[in-house]
Design an enzyme around this catalytic site. Structure first.
Site, short mmCIF file in Angstrom:
data_model
loop_
_atom_site.label_atom_id
_atom_site.label_comp_id
_atom_site.label_asym_id
_atom_site.label_seq_id
_atom_site.Cartn_x
_atom_site.Cartn_y
_atom_site.Cartn_z
N LYS A 8 3.57 10.47 -2.01
CA LYS A 8 3.08 9.59 -0.94
C LYS A 8 2.66 10.43 0.25
O LYS A 8 3.41 11.26 0.74
CB LYS A 8 4.18 8.61 -0.55
CG LYS A 8 4.63 7.75 -1.74
CD LYS A 8 5.82 6.89 -1.43
CE LYS A 8 7.06 7.71 -1.24
NZ LYS A 8 8.29 6.95 -1.27
N THR B 90 7.33 0.12 9.52
CA THR B 90 7.21 0.74 8.20
C THR B 90 8.57 1.00 7.55
O THR B 90 8.65 1.74 6.57
CB THR B 90 6.44 2.07 8.31
OG1 THR B 90 7.13 2.92 9.24
CG2 THR B 90 5.01 1.85 8.76
N GLY C 196 11.39 0.91 5.16
CA GLY C 196 11.54 0.48 3.77
C GLY C 196 10.28 0.58 2.94
O GLY C 196 10.24 0.10 1.81
N THR C 197 9.27 1.24 3.46
CA THR C 197 8.00 1.33 2.75
C THR C 197 8.15 2.01 1.39
O THR C 197 7.65 1.53 0.38
CB THR C 197 6.96 2.10 3.60
OG1 THR C 197 6.92 1.52 4.90
CG2 THR C 197 5.59 2.05 2.99
N GLY C 198 8.84 3.14 1.36
CA GLY C 198 9.00 3.88 0.10
C GLY C 198 9.80 3.11 -0.94
O GLY C 198 9.43 3.07 -2.12
N CYS C 199 10.88 2.49 -0.53
CA CYS C 199 11.70 1.71 -1.45
C CYS C 199 10.92 0.52 -1.98
O CYS C 199 11.02 0.17 -3.16
CB CYS C 199 12.97 1.23 -0.75
SG CYS C 199 14.04 2.55 -0.19
#
Length: 179
Positions: free
Chosen positions: A85, A117, A119-122
């Protein structure tokens, strides 16, 4: 352990949450080694951000080219694919790199300027896992998950003073209302 109880055909998505937004490392060296040795090789795809990829690959990522090379290098951990990412690279465009045996595919989208943003990755990893569980090919699961997360960021409710949450419910339509 839990990993031994998961059937080999289950497509695991590994989001290596290792570095906090503020830069603090969340895993000690033994845990990072176990992640690399035990989990990465079972993963259909791993989804690190730059700080996590830098720890896993033991190299700095400062350019688009370094991002692509790092995504390729992370395949040596034994995973089938890497979605690196690119939100940490500056610029008006965010680039994510999907590396697999088929090569590299870059996904580009306009950066949304917001602090919401958290929690974007989870969320992205969960959306990819959902797509894979529904039978989508990896590339299609990634594309759909990225579109979902981008809209969740764009429509985030701006709650609180810090990094606010995404709008995870943006696809929910109340009964009887038009889309």
């Amino acid at each position: 352990d839990v990993l031994d109880r998961i059937a080999p055909h289950v497509p695991l998505v590994l989001d290596p949450v290792m570095v906090a937004k503020g830069g603090r490392h969340l895993l000690d060296k033994n845990a990072v080694a176990a992640l690399k040795r035990r989990l990465a090789g079972r993963a259909r795809v791993i989804t690190p951000n730059f700080p996590e990829a830098e720890v896993l690959a033991e190299r700095a990522i400062e350019t688009r080219e370094a991002m692509i090379e790092t995504a390729k290098a992370l395949l040596t951990l034994g995973c089938k694919a890497v979605l690196l990412k690119g939100g940490h690279l500056p610029g008006k465009t965010v680039i994510d790199a999907l590396a697999s045996a088929n090569g590299i595919e870059l996904f580009e989208y306009p950066r949304i300027e917001t602090k919401n943003t958290h929690g974007t990755g989870c969320t992205l990893a969960s959306a990819i896992a959902t797509g894979l569980a529904q039978g989508l090919a990896l590339r299609d699961a990634v594309a759909r998950a990225r579109a979902y997360v981008q809209e969740a960021i764009r429509t985030a409710p701006a709650i609180g003073r810090g990094h606010g949450p995404l709008n995870h419910g943006h696809t929910v339509r109340p009964f009887g209302l038009p889309k």
